[in-house]
Design a protein around this motif. Structure first.
Motif, short mmCIF file in Angstrom:
data_model
loop_
_atom_site.label_atom_id
_atom_site.label_comp_id
_atom_site.label_asym_id
_atom_site.label_seq_id
_atom_site.Cartn_x
_atom_site.Cartn_y
_atom_site.Cartn_z
N PHE A 37 -20.73 15.07 -6.07
CA PHE A 37 -19.42 14.81 -6.68
C PHE A 37 -19.01 13.32 -6.59
N GLY A 38 -19.94 12.46 -6.21
CA GLY A 38 -19.62 11.02 -6.11
C GLY A 38 -18.81 10.74 -4.87
N GLY A 39 -17.75 9.99 -5.03
CA GLY A 39 -16.93 9.67 -3.86
C GLY A 39 -15.56 9.18 -4.28
N PRO A 40 -14.61 9.12 -3.33
CA PRO A 40 -13.24 8.74 -3.68
C PRO A 40 -13.10 7.27 -4.05
N GLU A 41 -12.34 7.02 -5.13
CA GLU A 41 -12.00 5.65 -5.51
C GLU A 41 -10.65 5.31 -4.88
N TYR A 42 -10.21 4.08 -5.12
CA TYR A 42 -8.96 3.64 -4.49
C TYR A 42 -7.80 4.59 -4.77
N GLU A 43 -7.65 5.03 -6.02
CA GLU A 43 -6.49 5.87 -6.36
C GLU A 43 -6.46 7.15 -5.50
N THR A 44 -7.65 7.69 -5.24
CA THR A 44 -7.74 8.92 -4.44
C THR A 44 -7.48 8.62 -2.96
N ILE A 45 -8.00 7.48 -2.52
CA ILE A 45 -7.80 7.10 -1.12
C ILE A 45 -6.31 6.89 -0.85
N GLY A 46 -5.62 6.27 -1.82
CA GLY A 46 -4.17 6.08 -1.66
C GLY A 46 -3.42 7.40 -1.72
N SER A 47 -3.70 8.19 -2.76
CA SER A 47 -2.87 9.39 -2.98
C SER A 47 -3.12 10.48 -1.94
N MET A 48 -4.37 10.62 -1.50
CA MET A 48 -4.68 11.66 -0.50
C MET A 48 -4.59 11.09 0.92
N GLY A 49 -4.70 9.75 1.04
CA GLY A 49 -4.72 9.12 2.35
C GLY A 49 -3.35 8.61 2.77
N SER A 50 -3.07 7.34 2.51
CA SER A 50 -1.82 6.74 2.99
C SER A 50 -0.59 7.51 2.50
N MET A 51 -0.62 8.01 1.27
CA MET A 51 0.54 8.74 0.75
C MET A 51 0.81 10.02 1.55
N CYS A 52 -0.25 10.66 2.02
CA CYS A 52 -0.07 11.90 2.79
C CYS A 52 -0.15 11.62 4.29
N GLY A 53 -0.20 10.36 4.68
CA GLY A 53 -0.25 9.98 6.10
C GLY A 53 -1.58 10.36 6.75
N ILE A 54 -2.64 10.43 5.94
CA ILE A 54 -3.94 10.87 6.46
C ILE A 54 -4.91 9.70 6.56
N LEU A 88 0.87 -1.18 0.00
CA LEU A 88 0.00 0.00 0.00
C LEU A 88 0.91 1.24 0.00
N PRO A 89 0.99 1.97 -1.13
CA PRO A 89 1.90 3.13 -1.18
C PRO A 89 1.63 4.09 -0.02
N THR A 90 2.64 4.33 0.77
CA THR A 90 2.47 5.11 2.00
C THR A 90 3.63 6.09 2.15
N ARG A 91 3.27 7.31 2.57
CA ARG A 91 4.27 8.38 2.78
C ARG A 91 5.26 8.45 1.61
N ASN A 92 4.72 8.78 0.46
CA ASN A 92 5.52 8.99 -0.74
C ASN A 92 6.34 7.75 -1.13
N PHE A 93 5.74 6.56 -1.00
CA PHE A 93 6.37 5.29 -1.38
C PHE A 93 7.58 4.94 -0.52
N LYS A 94 7.74 5.63 0.63
CA LYS A 94 8.81 5.24 1.55
C LYS A 94 8.43 3.92 2.20
N ASP A 95 7.15 3.83 2.58
CA ASP A 95 6.62 2.68 3.30
C ASP A 95 5.64 1.90 2.42
#
Ligand code: SF4
Length: 622
Positions: A312-329, A256-263
């Motif tokens: 506006f619908g809702g977030p798909e996986y790509e958004t959940i990853g990029s705005m969530g785990s990638m930003c530590g949120i 799961l890409p996390t914190r800019n692919f560090k984790d």
């Protein structure tokens, strides 16, 4: 008489105001089947190395595919094309929803937009009636508001709309085109090019319908599939939990890409999963044209401090990853808000999230300081900073101005070794799939004509052993499973065959979640559907050849535009070890990777530098 398509492309010149028709022969439709193929057909002679993507010489295409509009499910795709401002090469981006089928119902297989308007305009298409309308009153407004105004002023709530927000107006490089507020042609900067043409929206109403050769057969297959897919795990999981159904299992597998692919693992994965969404903010399961799978999400948040509009619908996986785990949120309300803002402003959620994640890492490493962030504490996990930066990026303001150029350019500006963790290929930010656990995905990011892109092929984690998944694709010549962590010739071949099939689906306008292997519809049944629509005698071999033609065609355009093998480097971080999770310590092997890439070239009949050989071009009619 043609069936399943009209043979007519609408041509609009925004510089002169001319509106015309481009006829599409049956020979060319059979050769390209739509989408990426048609973009190649028109783009190849329209741009060159020196064409500025934001100039009036760069055309913008709205294409459909042969399958678009068949009322079965998955037949929703609209495919945009242009010379990309991100990669400076062959640009493509596709979306589900309703715009593509509506365009075909209006009697058009696609739209070619040329030139550039002096003042803001929008295109109104009602069947054969096509008008260029003034949009001065809409410029500067978000997609949500403009959607309402256009429907109101044309007195038709049923209009389908492709739009750009302020991101596209301001030519943020990764501005996207939003369809009916919920579906995005997200990648390759389509919104930025549309903004450069001062084209605020394309509004479509189609009442003519599509002529099919064997309508009864189509009805029979559609009814059968609507029942058949219901209890199939591939469809059911998508229906229940959307594309984010797999967040927790990706986390457990360390990919799961996390914190800019560090984790590779995020401690709050459960909080941002599709399952948690279903239990909390999910208001409705949404879908695309005629699709029984309904994997789209509609979310609503109504709290004192945060509100998210379901339109506006809702977030798909790509958004959940990029705005969530990638930003530590790990807060779904905030991710849903970020999604709403991006759809309203017209920003690609992947590139936006990755750019902010990159800035967070730069801040934590002291490469940038509060001076550059204008006082923001830009640590991973800062929810307020995420939302502020989305707005600033759309306005190209402060740090947002630098991030609006994407991480490649931002790393050149920040320096300090930040290019090592600027997660991009050909200037486009990586989607939310970790190549260190899926080597085939890494190959895909590298060789993709559009830069790092998740829409190129099924992942190598899908077919890892003998069994029903492998059986479902044997008709395509895929006869061996793949080890996701393997390199080598077999792996290159496995990826190439999968890519041809997905390339074909892209061309024909079909969602990857419907036919096997990613979806539940058997491949033979899907081909039966195409033949019922067109009256043709398409075979699996022909589909694979069409897919191969699209891949080689896109490569040829890229090399002609100067985007060659030297642009295929993966980010250095992927050759460094993951810092946590089940794959902690695992990195990619560059030598093995390059060797595998050259096997891939060989498979396609390209030379050692990746350029298609003359005999290959001739064989494919290019
Ligand atoms: S599977 Fe999902 S994305 Fe694909 S067409 Fe159906 S609803 Fe749309």
């Amino acid at each position: 008489m043609t069936y399943g398509y009209s043979g007519k492309i609408l041509k609009v010149d925004l510089s002169t105001g001319e509106i015309g028709i481009e006829n599409l022969s049956e020979e060319n439709m059979r050769k390209y089947m739509g989408g990426k193929g048609l973009v190649y057909h028109y783009l190849k002679d329209s741009v060159n190395k020196n064409t500025d993507p934001y100039s009036e010489e760069n055309p913008l295409y709205f294409m459909t595919g042969l399958a678009t509009g068949i009322p079965t499910g998955g037949t929703s795709r609209m495919i945009m094309g242009t010379k990309s401002p991100i990669t400076q090469g062959f640009g493509i981006s596709e979306s589900g929803g309703f715009v593509g089928p509506e365009l075909k119902k209006a009697g058009w297989d696609g739209i070619i937009v040329e030139g550039k308007s002096e003042k803001p305009v929008y295109l109104y298409i009602k069947d054969d009636k096509v008008q260029i309308k003034d949009a001065s009153h809409l410029w500067g407004k978000g997609n949500g508001e403009v959607n309402d105004i256009i429907k109101e002023e044309n007195k038709d709530k049923g209009i389908k709309l492709s739009q750009i927000g302020q991101g596209g107006e301001n030519q943020v490089h990764y501005a996207c085109v939003i369809n009916d507020l919920k579906h995005a042609c997200g990648r390759n900067g389509m919104g930025a090019v549309m903004g450069s043409k001062k084209l605020k929206a394309v509004a479509i109403k189609g009442t003519k319908g599509i002529k099919f050769k064997d309508k009864d057969k189509i009805t029979e297959i559609s009814k059968w599939y609507a029942k058949y897919q219901k209890d199939k795990p591939l469809s059911k999981g998508l229906y229940l939990y959307g594309t984010a159904a797999g967040v927790e299992s990706l986390d457990k597998s360390g990919i799961l890409p996390t914190r800019n692919f560090k984790d590779g693992s995020f401690e709050k994965a459960k909080e941002i999963s599709g399952q948690t969404m279903a239990d909390t903010i999910l208001a409705e399961r949404g879908g695309c044209f005629a699709c029984p799978v309904r994997c789209k999400r509609v979310v609503e948040v109504n709290k004192e401090d945060i509100k998210v509009d379901p339109k506006f619908g809702g977030p798909e996986y790509e958004t959940i990853g990029s705005m969530g785990s990638m930003c530590g949120i790990g807060n779904l309300d905030v991710i849903a808000k970020a999604h709403e803002m991006c759809n309203d402003l017209g920003l690609d959620t992947i590139s936006t999230g990755v750019s902010i994640s990159f800035a967070m890492e730069c801040y934590e490493r002291d490469i940038i300081t509060k001076k550059e962030t204008e006082g923001l504490e830009l640590n991973f996990g800062n929810e307020e900073a995420l939302l502020k930066l989305i707005k600033d990026i759309s306005e190209k303001k402060g740090l947002g101005k630098i991030l609006s150029k994407g991480v490649k350019k931002a790393s050149e500006i920040f320096g300090g070794g930040s290019e090592e963790f600027a997660m991009q290929v050909k200037g486009q930010e990586l989607p939310m799939h970790e190549p260190r656990g899926k080597i085939g995905v890494g190959l895909g990011y590298s060789v993709s004509p559009t830069g790092a892109d998740h829409m190129q092929a099924a992942h190598d984690t899908m077919i890892t052993e003998e069994g029903p998944m492998l059986d479902s694709v044997k008709t395509l010549g895929i006869t061996k499973p793949a080890d996701p962590k393997a390199y080598g010739k077999d792996k290159a071949e496995f990826y190439a065959l999968n890519e041809k099939w997905w390339g074909f689906l892209n061309m024909i306008g079909m969602c990857d979640f419907i036919p096997a292997p990613r979806g539940s519809m058997p491949i033979d049944k899907f081909i039966e559907l195409i033949n019922a629509s067109t009256g043709w005698d398409v075979t699996p071999e022909e589909c694979m050849e069409v897919g191969e033609r699209g891949i080689t065609a896109a490569r040829k355009v890229n090399y002609d535009l100067g985007v060659d093998e030297s642009y295929e480097e993966l980010p250095k971080r992927l050759y460094q070890p993951l810092e946590n999770g089940a794959l902690e310590g695992v990195s990619m092997d560059r030598d093995k990777f390059i060797e595998m890439k050259h096997y891939y070239y060989e498979h396609f009949g390209w030379d050692e530098k990746g350029y298609p050989k003359e005999e290959t071009l001739q064989r494919l009619g290019l």
